[in-house]
Write an enzyme that holds these catalytic residues in place. Sequence first.
Site, mmCIF file in Angstrom:
data_model
loop_
_atom_site.group_PDB
_atom_site.id
_atom_site.type_symbol
_atom_site.label_atom_id
_atom_site.label_comp_id
_atom_site.label_asym_id
_atom_site.label_seq_id
_atom_site.Cartn_x
_atom_site.Cartn_y
_atom_site.Cartn_z
ATOM 1 N N GLU A 90 0.938 -1.097 0.031
ATOM 2 C CA GLU A 90 0.100 -0.003 -0.030
ATOM 3 C C GLU A 90 0.840 1.258 -0.071
ATOM 4 O O GLU A 90 0.566 2.036 0.783
ATOM 5 C CB GLU A 90 -1.002 -0.053 1.160
ATOM 6 C CG GLU A 90 -2.111 -1.134 1.082
ATOM 7 C CD GLU A 90 -3.095 -1.049 2.191
ATOM 8 O OE1 GLU A 90 -4.304 -1.463 1.889
ATOM 9 O OE2 GLU A 90 -2.877 -0.666 3.170
ATOM 10 N N GLU A 124 -6.294 -7.218 -1.629
ATOM 11 C CA GLU A 124 -7.107 -6.922 -0.165
ATOM 12 C C GLU A 124 -8.610 -6.692 -0.477
ATOM 13 O O GLU A 124 -8.993 -5.568 -1.000
ATOM 14 C CB GLU A 124 -6.551 -6.005 0.510
ATOM 15 C CG GLU A 124 -5.118 -6.453 1.012
ATOM 16 C CD GLU A 124 -4.585 -5.590 2.136
ATOM 17 O OE1 GLU A 124 -5.378 -4.948 2.887
ATOM 18 O OE2 GLU A 124 -3.241 -5.308 2.340
#
Length: 384
Positions: free
Chosen positions: A178, A285
């Site tokens: 991320e 995710e």
Amino acid sequence: MRYFSFYILQCLILSILVISCASCESDNQETNNNTDNDSIEFYFGSDLSYVNEMEDCGAVYKDQSGVEKEVYSIFKQEGTNLVRLRLWHNPDWTDYSNYSDVKKAIQRAKNSNMKVLLDFHYSDTWADPSRQLIPEAWLSELNNTEALGELLYNYTYNTLNELSQENLLPEIVQVGNEINTMILQEDETNGPIDWQRNSYLINKGIKAIRDISELKNKPIEIMLHIAQPENGLWWFEQATTNGITDFDWIGLSYYPLWSEYELDEVQVPLETLINTYNKKLMIVETAYPFTLNNADSANNILGEEALTGDFPASEQGQLDYLNQLYIIIKDAGGQGLVYWEPAWVSTNCFTQWAQGSHWDNATLFDNSGKATLGIKFYNKALNN
């Protein structure tokens, strides 16, 4: 004596033939494995980073019939073909998600004949859009981009090389987790990205993976991972403009709760990313609650506000959400969907913040350890 010599010669010839055939079988097996890897049209993944810890904390996992089984085998039997695993550099606050733990987890995935996506966090703790904390061991080189790049390159290269020596190389590797903001920072500030520094460091990680792939003559695909599709739109534009182009996968986190895009809107940015950059795309995710109840003192992260569309917080709602997101990804041209931490169930162990699990209502196992209906999502892999 002459007969004996002839007999020895026959044995030698037979031995050579056996060894040769074994070698051919090994070569054929390698070829078949590569073919099998290439034939995967869609990755149905599970992030199982917490599993080793949960089992040490007493967690028990059961299949849909309520039969207790080894958890990797449960996912494999349902149709999972990819296991995602996070790796922290030197997490002195936990014994998990370090190299030793990840090696054990990769072995379990390989034993179950599942591919592996290895997620380098490049931190001693959680790396996410709000913080990309540099490993403590690298802090002295924080402002020396060239030296920091060498540390990142060597760490990535050496980790993969050690895994290779035990036949545990992953099929896909993430360069960071991320990484919406600049990687390897001292604090949690989210100022403008210094792209000269950022691109240099990310490209060093990419080069380490390419070098190992070439050295070991094994294909390893590279993924760059951004949280939420709307952030992917600007991030990949800036990254490619600044020379980050040698990667194979766009990886995204997608939780409707934290995204500008509702489920019925998200196909558009996914298509835009795929068509603009000509890369493969995977949602690495996502998750959905099967209940709003909390099983322990660790507050649930996904509550009522996480619900989207017509999908209730139920086992059927969880399955329907995953099925719908799968259709959206496929229609956009994407090639993978990973459920984040489906086995992070409630136990007597503690997180950094509380006892239990902050995800116990969004796993793919209920509070008795039995698989929820949501796990049937993976069956699509068996039917493809």
